[in-house]
Each structure stands twice: as C-alpha cells, then as structure tokens.
Design an enzyme around this catalytic site. Structure first.
Site, PDB file in Angstrom:
ATOM      1  N   CYS A 149       6.957   2.229  27.194  1.00  0.00           N
ATOM      2  CA  CYS A 149       5.606   2.776  27.047  1.00  0.00           C
ATOM      3  C   CYS A 149       4.528   1.801  27.490  1.00  0.00           C
ATOM      4  CB  CYS A 149       5.409   3.226  25.597  1.00  0.00           C
ATOM      5  SG  CYS A 149       3.876   4.150  25.322  1.00  0.00           S
ATOM      6  N   GLU A 204      11.546   7.327  25.299  1.00  0.00           N
ATOM      7  CA  GLU A 204      11.269   6.459  24.157  1.00  0.00           C
ATOM      8  C   GLU A 204      11.612   7.152  22.845  1.00  0.00           C
ATOM      9  OE1 GLU A 204       7.456   3.922  22.339  1.00  0.00           O
ATOM     10  OE2 GLU A 204       7.120   5.549  23.762  1.00  0.00           O
ATOM     11  N   LYS A 239      11.379  -3.887  22.438  1.00  0.00           N
ATOM     12  CA  LYS A 239      10.013  -3.964  22.950  1.00  0.00           C
ATOM     13  C   LYS A 239       9.305  -5.191  22.391  1.00  0.00           C
ATOM     14  CE  LYS A 239       5.837  -1.072  23.356  1.00  0.00           C
ATOM     15  NZ  LYS A 239       5.193   0.187  22.929  1.00  0.00           N
TER      16      LYS A 239
END
Length: 523
Positions: free
Chosen positions: A402, A285, A350
């Site tokens: 994540c 990430e 995301k």
C-alpha cells in the site's frame, strides 16, 4: 436603506474574495491531478501565485503576507487533492465518523504549511523576471522534498505527479525522479508569469505561456522517443495472475464473512493456469489474515492451484517479541507447494506504516483524548525491518504494501536491485474517489523511476500489470471483481535515477538557485 447596505457590502465581499484568491488558485491546481488531469489549470494557478507574491514583495511586511497566501494556496490544493482520506473514517462510522471532519480539514491544514514556508522564504529573496521563477521552483520543491521525509513523510500529490496520467508524459522520472520532475513542472507552470509586471501587457504573458507549451511538448516528445526504443523481452517469463476480489471494506472486516471472502479469492485464483512454468498468484493487502497458521485454508489453496503456482498473499502475521508480547505485522506471505503440502515459507513485514491508520503516534497522549488507530489491534501494527529483495522460485522481486509505493528511492535496498516489483493494496477504504486513481499514478512513477515492471493487486482500486516504462499492460476497473493474467514484463536497464537517486534533483535545485543569483536584479 437596503440599497445603501448592498453598496457597502460589495467592497467588503470583493476584499474577502481577493484575500481568499490563493485558496481558489490552489484548489484549481489540484484538478491537474488524477482523475481530471486538467494541466492548464496548474499553470494558471502557479502563475497567479507568482503574481500574488510580486505584490507581497513590495509590501512593508512581505513575509507575513506571503506566508498567509502560501498557506491558503496549499490548503486549497490539499483539500481538493486529499479530501478522500476522510472516507476511511466512515467504514466503521459508529466508532470513527466523528474524526472525519478533523482528518478532512486537519491534514490539508498541516500540509499547507509547507507551501506557506516556501512562499515566505521565496519572498525574502524575490527578484524580477525569470530569476524569481527559478528561485520559487527551487525553494518550493525543497519544501516538497521535506514534506516527503519529515515525520515519516507524505510525498502524496507532488507537482511532478500531474504528468503521471500517461506513460509518455512521465518518462522524465526515469532520469530525474518525481522530485526532479516536480522542479520541471513548477518551472513550466510558473513560466507564464516570468515577464509579467504591472507595466507589461498580454504579450508578456503569451511569451511565458509559449515557454510552458514548448516545455510540455518537449517532455512528451522525449517520452515518446524513449517508449519507442527497442526492448528485449523476457525469455519464458513467469505468468502472473493478479486477483482483485472487490470486497467492500465493511464486509472485509466482518468476522462472519471471513470464510465467504476467502472463497471469493479462491474462486478467482483457480482454473486455466499452465503447468509448464512458474505461476505467481497474487492476492491483495490483508487478503487472508494469519494465513501461515491456517492449515485448513492452505489445504484448500493446495487443491485449487497447480503445484507450479506460488501464492503471494497479503495478510496479517503475528509473533511474540523478546518480552513475550504479541506483535502484529501487515505482511505478504510466500506460499509455494512444498513436499509437506502448501506452506508459508517466507513473509515480508511492512516497514513504513500509516500514522493513525496502522499505528497511533504518541499513543499514550492521543489515547487520553479519545483517539485510536483504524487497525483492529490494541497497539496497532508493528513495523518490519525495511525494504527487501525476495525470491520465490523465479525472478527476484521487492514487495511493497500500500503506502510504501508512494516513497521514491525507498522501493528496494540500495545495494540490491530486484527484477520486478510486487505491490499489494486495499483502497476500498476510500470509496470511488480520486484517491485510488492518484495511488495508481504513483505506482506508475515507481516503475518508471526504477525501470522495473510491477504487478499490483488491490482488493479494489486499482489492480494493474505495469511494464518497466510505466505502460499499463492490463488494469482492472475500480469496484469490479476481476483477475489479470499476463506474463511478467521484461526488466529494463538501470535508469539514471536508479544510479544517482535524488542527487539529480539536488543538482537541479542548486542550478536554479545559481541562476537566480546570477539574475539578481531586485524587484
């Protein structure tokens, strides 16, 4: 005089300890999670809570007492289970350290209300014997399901997660998902108290404890059987190179170290790659922000990687919206070799952002009292449109960034099933704590639930290659610089959970409520 005061204090101390007992029950229950996995403590804690609610049910105002006990239990459970969240505020201590105590106490205090509500509702319909165990398991897990969905949801440390320390114990998730597994775990944890009353003896407890032991043994035995079934390996599978650079978070966000950090990633990525099949090189990430605009960096990547290698890298993407305002996205870039050179040809943004970490809820109000998100942009990150299935010259995959890997049932679009899962994360924010280990356990559960292998790249904490049944084919140690090379494991057939989703959990809950109604002797 001193002796008289001491005698007077002892009853008050005993009374205080009795009042706070549910807090200690909850705190001990959290030790059944990673990295301790002390499963018997989970049974002791929940059985003690059941017996506590037995006493509350006989009081004149049972709901109030049960609510308080449930809140204390939940506060202890979440305080021990998610204390590590506060560590992120010390990365930039000069700005955010003052918020750490509020995060460490405030988040458990809020999450504890779900346990408080479950206990209060349960005691309204309290029964004797097994009926109350069925009732409590159904109601508590209904509140846990709500916790996973309300206000964007936080399904962290669900009861079913206590079995995720090994693939064999967690195989039930392939059939019932983590919410259904939580129902089973709560049933078995509370079973020792099923036949215990004030008039019974230790044999009643032993009978219930035997049910717990047999139930856990059956779960592990069924898991072992499932893991022993023959599997079809993937023919000519792509090679995965999973990179874990282990850059301390303070150094990762330091602009002066940006070039050094990039070269650490590059050094771990190059060398020893085959040229006769597709290779996916996976960076964690936010490994290289704005990679799609960095032609110089892409040129260096082109020199380091063979043409058959596709880079899948976490980064920050920026773009202007329809009003001309600049928006920032936490993204995964797809960068293969093209006729024009190494280029970013696609990106996933995301969609499930972390409150306070990546955006600030009620931004105007909270900024007025001095709060800010940890993201380095004034308005934080913007959310992407939702889960995706992507291709990059080989088997299709769904990307997860994540926090997104903790949400069962939201891993890929409902009408599309990929062939593998790509997860990137950065747990360096949370130090050498239980947080990164708990996060890895949830990744294992997602693979088991979906029957899909997962490649997980972390800046640190913990990179791993997980097969479709949740077995760790390889993993890097926390806080080590490492890379993992391995073929992409095979995709398993769609699981029952893939087909039916949380409908299985819903049916289990309704069944338990029906059983509790049939056994309707009041306490």
């Amino acid at each position: 005089m001193a002796a008289m005061l001491e005698i007077g204090e002892r009853p008050r101390l005993r009374k205080a300890l009795r009042a706070l007992a549910p807090f200690f029950f909850g705190a001990s229950a959290a030790l059944a999670l990673a990295p301790f996995y002390l499963l018997p403590l989970f049974a002791v804690a929940f059985s003690a809570l059941i017996l506590r609610l037995d006493r509350r049910a006989k009081e004149a105002r049972p709901v109030r007492g049960a609510f308080v006990d449930g809140w204390l239990f939940g506060f202890g459970y979440f305080l021990v289970g998610v204390y590590w969240m506060a560590f992120s505020f010390f990365v930039q201590a000069e700005t955010f350290a003052w918020m750490a105590p509020f995060a460490m106490l405030g988040m458990p205090a809020f999450l504890a209300f779900f346990y408080a509500g479950a206990c209060a509702v349960s005691v309204l319909m309290w029964r004797r014997g097994w009926a109350r165990i069925f009732l409590f398991a159904a109601i508590l897990c209904a509140f846990e399901y709500a916790r996973g969905h309300i206000l964007t949801g936080l399904p962290w440390n669900l009861p079913g997660q206590v079995l995720a320390g090994s693939a064999v114990g967690a195989q039930g998730a392939a059939y019932v998902g983590v919410y259904g597994l939580s129902v089973i775990v709560v049933l078995l944890a509370a079973a020792p108290a099923a036949r215990v009353t004030e008039a019974t003896n230790w044999r009643s407890f032993a009978h219930g404890a035997l049910v717990s032991v047999i139930g856990i043994a059956v779960l592990f035995a069924l898991g072992a059987v499932r893991l022993s079934l023959p599997e079809v390996e993937r023919e000519n599978p792509p090679l995965l190179r999973i990179v874990q650079p282990n850059i301390p978070q303070r150094e990762k966000i330091d602009p002066a170290l940006r070039v050094r950090n990039f070269h650490r990633l590059l050094d771990l990525s190059k060398g020893g790659l085959p040229t006769d099949r597709i290779v996916y090189v996976i960076w964690p990430e936010n490994a290289m922000p704005i990679l799609n605009e960095e032609l110089g960096a892409l040129s260096q990547i082109e020199e380091a990687l063979p043409p058959n290698a596709v880079l899948l890298a976490g980064g920050v993407r920026r773009a202007r919206d329809t009003l001309g305002d600049m928006r920032y996205y936490n993204s995964i870039f797809v960068a293969p070799q093209t006729p024009e050179g190494r280029r970013v040809i696609d990106a996933y943004d995301k969609h499930h952002l972390v409150p306070f970490g990546e955006y600030l809820p009620l931004q105007g109000l909270l900024r007025a009292v001095g709060l800010a998100q940890l993201a380095p942009y004034d308005d934080g990150f913007s959310a992407g449109p939702g889960p995706r299935v992507m291709t990059a010259g080989g088997p299709s995959f769904s990307p997860l960034i994540c926090y997104e890997a903790i949400f069962p049932g939201a891993i890929h679009p409902q009408d599309q099933r990929p062939e593998w899962l790509l997860a990137v994360t950065n747990d360096a924010w949370f130090g050498d704590t239980s947080g990164p280990r708990q996060h890895l356990d949830q990744a294992r559960l997602r693979s088991i639930e979906t029957g899909l292998p997962m490649a997980r790249s972390a800046n640190t904490g913990v990179s791993a290659l997980i097969d479709a049944k949740g077995r760790m084919r390889a993993r890097a140690k926390l806080y080590t610089r490492a890379r993992i090379d391995g073929p992409l494991p095979a995709t398993a057939a769609p699981t029952l959970y893939t087909r039916l989703g949380d409908n299985v959990y819903l049916a289990m809950t309704l069944l338990l409520l029906g059983l509790a109604t049939l056994l309707r002797r009041k306490i």
